[in-house]
Design a protein around this motif. Sequence first.
Motif, short mmCIF file in Angstrom:
data_model
loop_
_atom_site.label_atom_id
_atom_site.label_comp_id
_atom_site.label_asym_id
_atom_site.label_seq_id
_atom_site.Cartn_x
_atom_site.Cartn_y
_atom_site.Cartn_z
N VAL A 1 0.83 -1.21 0.00
CA VAL A 1 0.00 0.00 0.00
C VAL A 1 0.86 1.26 0.00
O VAL A 1 0.63 2.20 -0.77
CB VAL A 1 -0.96 0.00 1.21
CG1 VAL A 1 -1.78 1.29 1.24
CG2 VAL A 1 -1.88 -1.21 1.15
N GLU A 2 1.88 1.28 0.85
CA GLU A 2 2.75 2.45 0.93
C GLU A 2 3.40 2.77 -0.41
O GLU A 2 3.45 3.93 -0.84
CB GLU A 2 3.84 2.20 1.98
CG GLU A 2 3.32 2.16 3.41
CD GLU A 2 4.35 1.62 4.39
OE1 GLU A 2 5.45 1.23 3.94
OE2 GLU A 2 4.06 1.60 5.60
N ASN A 3 3.91 1.74 -1.07
CA ASN A 3 4.57 1.95 -2.36
C ASN A 3 3.57 2.25 -3.47
O ASN A 3 3.88 3.02 -4.39
CB ASN A 3 5.42 0.74 -2.72
CG ASN A 3 6.74 0.71 -1.96
OD1 ASN A 3 7.74 1.23 -2.43
ND2 ASN A 3 6.73 0.12 -0.77
N ALA A 4 2.40 1.66 -3.39
CA ALA A 4 1.37 1.93 -4.39
C ALA A 4 0.96 3.40 -4.35
O ALA A 4 0.83 4.05 -5.40
CB ALA A 4 0.15 1.05 -4.14
N ILE A 5 0.76 3.92 -3.16
CA ILE A 5 0.38 5.33 -3.01
C ILE A 5 1.45 6.24 -3.60
O ILE A 5 1.15 7.21 -4.32
CB ILE A 5 0.13 5.66 -1.52
CG1 ILE A 5 -1.11 4.91 -1.02
CG2 ILE A 5 -0.03 7.16 -1.32
CD1 ILE A 5 -1.30 4.95 0.48
N GLU A 6 2.70 5.92 -3.32
CA GLU A 6 3.81 6.73 -3.85
C GLU A 6 3.83 6.72 -5.37
O GLU A 6 4.06 7.75 -6.02
CB GLU A 6 5.13 6.17 -3.31
CG GLU A 6 6.36 6.95 -3.73
CD GLU A 6 7.63 6.35 -3.17
OE1 GLU A 6 8.72 6.65 -3.72
OE2 GLU A 6 7.57 5.59 -2.19
N ILE A 7 3.58 5.56 -5.96
CA ILE A 7 3.58 5.43 -7.43
C ILE A 7 2.39 6.16 -8.03
O ILE A 7 2.52 6.93 -8.99
CB ILE A 7 3.54 3.94 -7.83
CG1 ILE A 7 4.86 3.26 -7.49
CG2 ILE A 7 3.22 3.79 -9.33
CD1 ILE A 7 4.80 1.73 -7.57
N ARG B 1 0.35 8.54 -6.98
CA ARG B 1 0.19 9.98 -6.82
C ARG B 1 0.88 10.78 -7.92
O ARG B 1 0.62 11.98 -8.08
CB ARG B 1 0.69 10.41 -5.44
CG ARG B 1 -0.34 10.11 -4.35
CD ARG B 1 0.08 10.58 -2.99
NE ARG B 1 -1.04 10.46 -2.04
CZ ARG B 1 -0.91 10.43 -0.72
NH1 ARG B 1 0.28 10.51 -0.18
NH2 ARG B 1 -1.97 10.33 0.05
N GLU B 2 1.73 10.12 -8.68
CA GLU B 2 2.42 10.78 -9.80
C GLU B 2 1.67 10.58 -11.12
O GLU B 2 2.13 11.05 -12.17
CB GLU B 2 3.85 10.24 -9.93
CG GLU B 2 4.71 10.38 -8.68
CD GLU B 2 4.90 11.83 -8.27
OE1 GLU B 2 5.09 12.67 -9.17
OE2 GLU B 2 4.84 12.12 -7.06
N ILE B 3 0.54 9.88 -11.07
CA ILE B 3 -0.17 9.52 -12.30
C ILE B 3 -1.57 10.15 -12.29
O ILE B 3 -2.26 10.13 -11.28
CB ILE B 3 -0.30 7.99 -12.42
CG1 ILE B 3 1.09 7.33 -12.43
CG2 ILE B 3 -1.09 7.60 -13.67
CD1 ILE B 3 1.06 5.82 -12.35
N VAL C 1 -5.75 7.50 -2.40
CA VAL C 1 -5.57 8.11 -3.72
C VAL C 1 -6.96 8.31 -4.33
O VAL C 1 -7.53 7.40 -4.94
CB VAL C 1 -4.69 7.22 -4.63
CG1 VAL C 1 -4.38 7.95 -5.95
CG2 VAL C 1 -3.39 6.84 -3.92
N LYS C 2 -7.48 9.51 -4.17
CA LYS C 2 -8.89 9.77 -4.47
C LYS C 2 -9.23 9.73 -5.96
O LYS C 2 -10.40 9.57 -6.31
CB LYS C 2 -9.30 11.13 -3.89
CG LYS C 2 -9.02 11.30 -2.40
CD LYS C 2 -9.77 10.27 -1.56
CE LYS C 2 -9.53 10.52 -0.07
NZ LYS C 2 -10.19 9.50 0.78
N ASN D 1 5.70 1.28 -18.82
CA ASN D 1 6.22 1.87 -17.58
C ASN D 1 5.32 1.60 -16.37
O ASN D 1 5.49 2.22 -15.32
CB ASN D 1 6.43 3.38 -17.73
CG ASN D 1 7.44 3.72 -18.82
OD1 ASN D 1 8.56 3.22 -18.80
ND2 ASN D 1 7.02 4.53 -19.78
N GLY D 2 4.39 0.66 -16.50
CA GLY D 2 3.54 0.29 -15.38
C GLY D 2 4.29 -0.54 -14.36
O GLY D 2 5.32 -1.17 -14.67
#
Length: 287
Positions: free
Chosen positions: A101-107, A109-111, A134-135, A236-237
Amino acid sequence: MNISETLKKANKILLQNGINESRREAFSLLAFALQKDKTFLIAHSDYQLSNEEEKCFSQLLERRANREPFQHITGKQEFYGLDFFVTKEVLIPRPETEIIVENAIEILREIENPRVCEVGVGSGCISVSILHEVKNARAIGLDISEKALQIAEKNARFHGVFDRLSLEKSDIFNALKNKKFDLIVSNPPYISQSDFENLQPEVRYFDPQIALTDGKNGLSIIEKIVDESPYFLKPNGFLLMEIGVDQANFVKEMFSPEIWQFFEILPDLQNIPRTVKARKVGNNILD
């Protein structure tokens, strides 16, 4: 009996039945039975339980002494700051999975308007936690178990993200057709059959076996996800996937540099290699 006497008796019973941290669990069980917090138990140690309260607590104590997980008794487990409904149909969410979850949110939020796919959605704890943070994200959760999908839906509705989460019955990616995602996440069944036989009773007898082991060496579902996920990832996914102890070297060999431009395995709080983080090459032969 009063609270002090009840806790003393419960601690002894749990200890005799092999429960670690028996005193803490006795406190938690009694607090749940009385619908009070632990502070109340400490401050009112001479409080006399009613016959109904004693009966309720005795039933809960017997279930825990039989090694039924505390989370199944209460029906809930906290994960990434949220409470999730859990039953015997889904894995109990565990702290190490929060790394995904932590890493998913980081990824994400840039998309812009990111799309996520979870393979083996279970309780929905991963997808729901991601969508809660991530709304602008949307997700699809896949699971082979109809009952697991029902629990995931309940949790998604409870946390107000069901309008952004689609749920489908699927054996890995089988239900998907021509869909591409920015991120695929999974906590697959990675325990080998031999290790499964030695798991603690709370896990072996109460968690769904299909969510724990592939019935083989613990690597077959992981390998399928690694092989098939590039077809469902955008250029790049990312892929984020939990793996088991001592699997890191085997899993690393599954990732071809022709398909994946980036690969690492993130450690958990015990410094065990736990979460694969890989990024697909942009515009390759699979697109």
